[in-house]
Scaffold this active site. Structure first.
Site, PDB file in Angstrom:
ATOM      1  N   GLU A   1      15.689  95.524  22.285  1.00  0.00           N
ATOM      2  CA  GLU A   1      15.119  95.744  22.745  1.00  0.00           C
ATOM      3  C   GLU A   1      15.855  96.631  23.682  1.00  0.00           C
ATOM      4  OE1 GLU A   1      12.501  94.218  27.019  1.00  0.00           O
ATOM      5  OE2 GLU A   1      13.032  92.892  25.799  1.00  0.00           O
TER       6      GLU A   1
ATOM      7  N   ASP B   1      15.739 100.531  24.721  1.00  0.00           N
ATOM      8  CA  ASP B   1      15.202 101.315  26.147  1.00  0.00           C
ATOM      9  C   ASP B   1      16.033 102.227  26.057  1.00  0.00           C
ATOM     10  OD1 ASP B   1      13.713 100.720  28.740  1.00  0.00           O
ATOM     11  OD2 ASP B   1      16.108 100.359  29.000  1.00  0.00           O
TER      12      ASP B   1
ATOM     13  N   ASP C   1       7.401  95.549  25.659  1.00  0.00           N
ATOM     14  CA  ASP C   1       8.976  94.934  25.145  1.00  0.00           C
ATOM     15  C   ASP C   1       9.178  95.155  23.655  1.00  0.00           C
ATOM     16  OD1 ASP C   1       9.438  94.368  27.372  1.00  0.00           O
ATOM     17  OD2 ASP C   1       9.201  92.430  27.158  1.00  0.00           O
TER      18      ASP C   1
ATOM     19  N   GLU D   1       9.852  98.711  21.627  1.00  0.00           N
ATOM     20  CA  GLU D   1      11.207  99.359  22.222  1.00  0.00           C
ATOM     21  C   GLU D   1      12.112  98.416  20.889  1.00  0.00           C
ATOM     22  OE1 GLU D   1      11.492  99.429  26.777  1.00  0.00           O
ATOM     23  OE2 GLU D   1      11.989  97.607  26.497  1.00  0.00           O
TER      24      GLU D   1
END
Length: 242
Positions: free
Chosen positions: A54, A58, A127, A130
């Site tokens: 994640e 991101d 989440d 990502e």
């Protein structure tokens, strides 16, 4: 000897279906990791979960979206581009992307999260998106990840200007503070609960003044943004979308 509790199985455990919807192949081990929520990892005895992926996803998402917005809007200043990027990569729009491919059915959740609607929580869905971006990047590199991101976020990017005006509440609060001659917003965030069920409460104030807004969410970033929204709601409700 006591029997080891059987771990929950997601409603859909067919990776081929998910990858067809996602639009890119992912290394099987990375895909399994990307779909493993910390609540499941905890119940499985502390196996790895998707938070590292994640983190990587991101960063990849941010650079891909920033690059696209920079090229698409050559006349806009940095402040507008920042708001548009935040509105595109924040929790709510990423959860929309997750729902569009039925991602919730594929996530490996612990019993508690599964029973309390975790498969449709914005925080868990965003989440996991990502994490999938991070896994795609590790499997095939930046260009493959870019292709997936731009395809999945196409509609959001098409409306980035409008969304940027109402979604990045932290930036909006800073601009409001400057216009009103207030000190810079300051955030205080406290976390509570076990690692696999942690929640964060954010409070925002101007300088050392009393808190102007408060929110509790499952990530620090979203808690701060929602605290800024709460502050704007209290200070000047006309800023909120109808």
């Amino acid at each position: 000897m006591p029997r080891t509790p059987r771990l929950p199985v997601p409603p859909n455990d067919d990776p081929a279906q998910l990858l067809a919807r996602w639009g890119a192949d992912i290394d099987p081990e990375l895909l399994e990791l990307a779909l493993t929520h910390r609540s499941y990892a905890y119940e499985a005895g502390g196996i790895p979960h998707n938070e590292r992926l994640e983190f990587l996803g991101d960063a990849v998402l941010s650079i891909v979206v920033a690059d696209r917005l920079f090229r698409d809007h050559p006349d806009l200043p940095e402040s507008d581009l920042s708001r548009m990027r935040a509105a595109t990569v924040s929790q709510e729009p990423l959860a929309m992307v997750a729902r569009s491919i039925g991602l919730g059915d594929f996530i490996r959740l612990g019993r508690g999260e599964g029973l309390t609607g975790g498969r449709d929580k914005d925080s868990i869905l965003s989440d996991t998106v990502e994490a999938l971006i991070g896994a795609t990047y590790l499997s095939h590199g930046l260009e493959a990840a870019r292709s997936v991101v731009l395809r999945r976020l196409a509609r959001l990017l098409d409306h980035a200007v409008e969304r940027g005006q109402t979604q990045d509440w932290k930036t909006i609060l800073v601009e409001y503070a400057h216009a009103q001659g207030l000190e810079e917003p300051v955030y205080a965030v406290e976390g509570e609960g076990p690692d696999h069920e942690r929640v964060f409460t954010a409070r925002v104030s101007f300088g050392e003044g009393e808190p102007a807004g408060r929110a509790t969410e499952t990530s620090k970033k979203h808690a701060e943004n929602m605290a800024a929204r709460d502050a704007m709601k209290r200070l000047d409700p006309q800023w909120l979308p109808s």
